[in-house]
Design a protein around this motif. Structure first.
Motif, PDB file in Angstrom:
ATOM      1  N   GLY A  43       0.788  -1.228   0.000  1.00  0.00           N
ATOM      2  CA  GLY A  43       0.000   0.000   0.000  1.00  0.00           C
ATOM      3  C   GLY A  43       0.821   1.279   0.000  1.00  0.00           C
ATOM      4  N   PHE A  44       2.119   1.154  -0.244  1.00  0.00           N
ATOM      5  CA  PHE A  44       2.949   2.354  -0.357  1.00  0.00           C
ATOM      6  C   PHE A  44       4.063   2.109  -1.359  1.00  0.00           C
ATOM      7  N   GLY A  45       4.688   3.206  -1.782  1.00  0.00           N
ATOM      8  CA  GLY A  45       5.772   3.077  -2.742  1.00  0.00           C
ATOM      9  C   GLY A  45       6.633   4.318  -2.777  1.00  0.00           C
ATOM     10  N   PHE A  46       7.609   4.294  -3.674  1.00  0.00           N
ATOM     11  CA  PHE A  46       8.558   5.393  -3.812  1.00  0.00           C
ATOM     12  C   PHE A  46       8.700   5.760  -5.279  1.00  0.00           C
ATOM     13  N   VAL A  47       8.810   7.052  -5.513  1.00  0.00           N
ATOM     14  CA  VAL A  47       9.016   7.567  -6.866  1.00  0.00           C
ATOM     15  C   VAL A  47      10.249   8.450  -6.815  1.00  0.00           C
ATOM     16  N   GLU A  48      11.102   8.299  -7.797  1.00  0.00           N
ATOM     17  CA  GLU A  48      12.269   9.166  -7.884  1.00  0.00           C
ATOM     18  C   GLU A  48      12.164   9.972  -9.169  1.00  0.00           C
ATOM     19  N   MET A  49      12.328  11.294  -9.013  1.00  0.00           N
ATOM     20  CA  MET A  49      12.253  12.195 -10.160  1.00  0.00           C
ATOM     21  C   MET A  49      13.585  12.927 -10.297  1.00  0.00           C
ATOM     22  N   ALA A  50      13.955  13.211 -11.549  1.00  0.00           N
ATOM     23  CA  ALA A  50      15.251  13.826 -11.833  1.00  0.00           C
ATOM     24  C   ALA A  50      15.301  15.297 -11.414  1.00  0.00           C
TER      25      ALA A  50
END
Length: 104
Positions: A43-50
């Motif tokens: 139910g959760f996650g991680f996003v990486e943006m430049a």
């Protein structure tokens, strides 16, 4: 910038998470965290943006929005805290101390 996303539907997958953030800028990675034993989403996650500016805009605009009938929370990910090993001698069941040590 690393972004933490919580309260995700269990039907959301990595590609879905990436597509939520793509309109704001380049997504370098998107990962929904799953249970090792069952493979089911936690139910959760991680996003990486430049780009940091794009990341901040995505956080501001996506936090509190509804995805798959769930209101998600989006924030800057905090660094993972260092966990101590199990043999840390803090007491408890696995402390290594004998039960009888203090009896006599």
């Amino acid at each position: 910038m690393n972004i933490y996303v919580s309260n995700l539907s269990f039907d959301v997958h990595d590609e879905d998470l990436k597509s939520f953030f793509a309109p704001f800028g380049e997504v370098t990675s998107a990962k929904v965290i799953t249970d090792r034993a069952t493979g089911r989403s936690k139910g959760f996650g991680f996003v990486e943006m430049a780009d940091e500016a794009a990341s901040k805009k995505a956080i501001t605009e996506l936090d509190g929005t509804t995805v798959d009938n769930r209101t998600i929370s989006v924030s800057v990910a905090k660094p993972k805290e260092e966990r101590s090993s199990r043999g840390n001698n803090r007491g408890g069941f696995n402390s290594g101390k004998s039960y009888n040590e203090n009896r006599y």
